[in-house]
Scaffold this motif. Structure first.
Motif, PDB file in Angstrom:
ATOM      1  N   ALA A  14      10.522  -1.096 -13.594  1.00  0.00           N
ATOM      2  CA  ALA A  14       9.914  -1.283 -14.912  1.00  0.00           C
ATOM      3  C   ALA A  14      10.556  -0.376 -15.952  1.00  0.00           C
ATOM      4  O   ALA A  14      10.829  -0.805 -17.078  1.00  0.00           O
ATOM      5  CB  ALA A  14       8.413  -1.013 -14.836  1.00  0.00           C
ATOM      6  N   LYS A  41       9.237   2.415  -6.477  1.00  0.00           N
ATOM      7  CA  LYS A  41      10.230   1.365  -6.726  1.00  0.00           C
ATOM      8  C   LYS A  41       9.832   0.505  -7.923  1.00  0.00           C
ATOM      9  O   LYS A  41      10.678   0.182  -8.764  1.00  0.00           O
ATOM     10  CB  LYS A  41      10.399   0.490  -5.476  1.00  0.00           C
ATOM     11  N   ALA A  42       8.554   0.158  -8.012  1.00  0.00           N
ATOM     12  CA  ALA A  42       8.094  -0.644  -9.150  1.00  0.00           C
ATOM     13  C   ALA A  42       8.253   0.128 -10.452  1.00  0.00           C
ATOM     14  O   ALA A  42       8.624  -0.448 -11.484  1.00  0.00           O
ATOM     15  CB  ALA A  42       6.639  -1.049  -8.944  1.00  0.00           C
ATOM     16  N   ALA A  56       6.412   1.960  -2.646  1.00  0.00           N
ATOM     17  CA  ALA A  56       6.405   0.717  -3.434  1.00  0.00           C
ATOM     18  C   ALA A  56       6.098   0.997  -4.898  1.00  0.00           C
ATOM     19  O   ALA A  56       6.705   0.389  -5.789  1.00  0.00           O
ATOM     20  CB  ALA A  56       5.390  -0.258  -2.854  1.00  0.00           C
ATOM     21  N   ALA A  57       5.184   1.916  -5.164  1.00  0.00           N
ATOM     22  CA  ALA A  57       4.864   2.260  -6.554  1.00  0.00           C
ATOM     23  C   ALA A  57       6.061   2.911  -7.244  1.00  0.00           C
ATOM     24  O   ALA A  57       6.339   2.644  -8.419  1.00  0.00           O
ATOM     25  CB  ALA A  57       3.652   3.182  -6.591  1.00  0.00           C
TER      26      ALA A  57
END
Length: 94
Positions: free
Chosen positions: A51, A46-47, A43-44
């Motif tokens: 960004a 992908k974020a 998830a990190a």
């Protein structure tokens, strides 16, 4: 939009789809306590991709990047304080 920008956005989109598949696959594998670590890492990532490329932090001014880092720091701080509270609570048997 230039051809190289289009290629970059398509590559990032495909990377996000691969990471989505990895998240789905990780939900079916029993890794014990490492399930949360693996899923939070995905998830990190992908974020970070969203960004950096779609929110265009790579081209942003230094102040905008600083605001993004400050927001991330604040999020980490709040999660850390919540986790510290969780770890210091006493458990009473029911």
């Amino acid at each position: 939009m230039t051809r190289s920008e289009t290629f970059t956005f398509v590559a990032v989109y495909l990377a996000l789809l691969v990471l989505l598949a990895a998240t789905t696959a990780a939900s079916f594998v029993d890794l014990g306590v490492w399930n949360a670590v693996v899923n939070l890492g995905i998830a990190a990532l992908k974020a970070g991709l969203v960004a950096w490329f779609f929110m265009e932090l790579r081209r942003a001014a230094a102040l905008v990047r600083l605001a993004a880092v400050a927001g991330l720091f604040w999020l980490v701080l709040l999660f850390g304080l919540g986790f510290a509270d969780f770890l210091t609570r006493t458990r009473f048997p029911s």
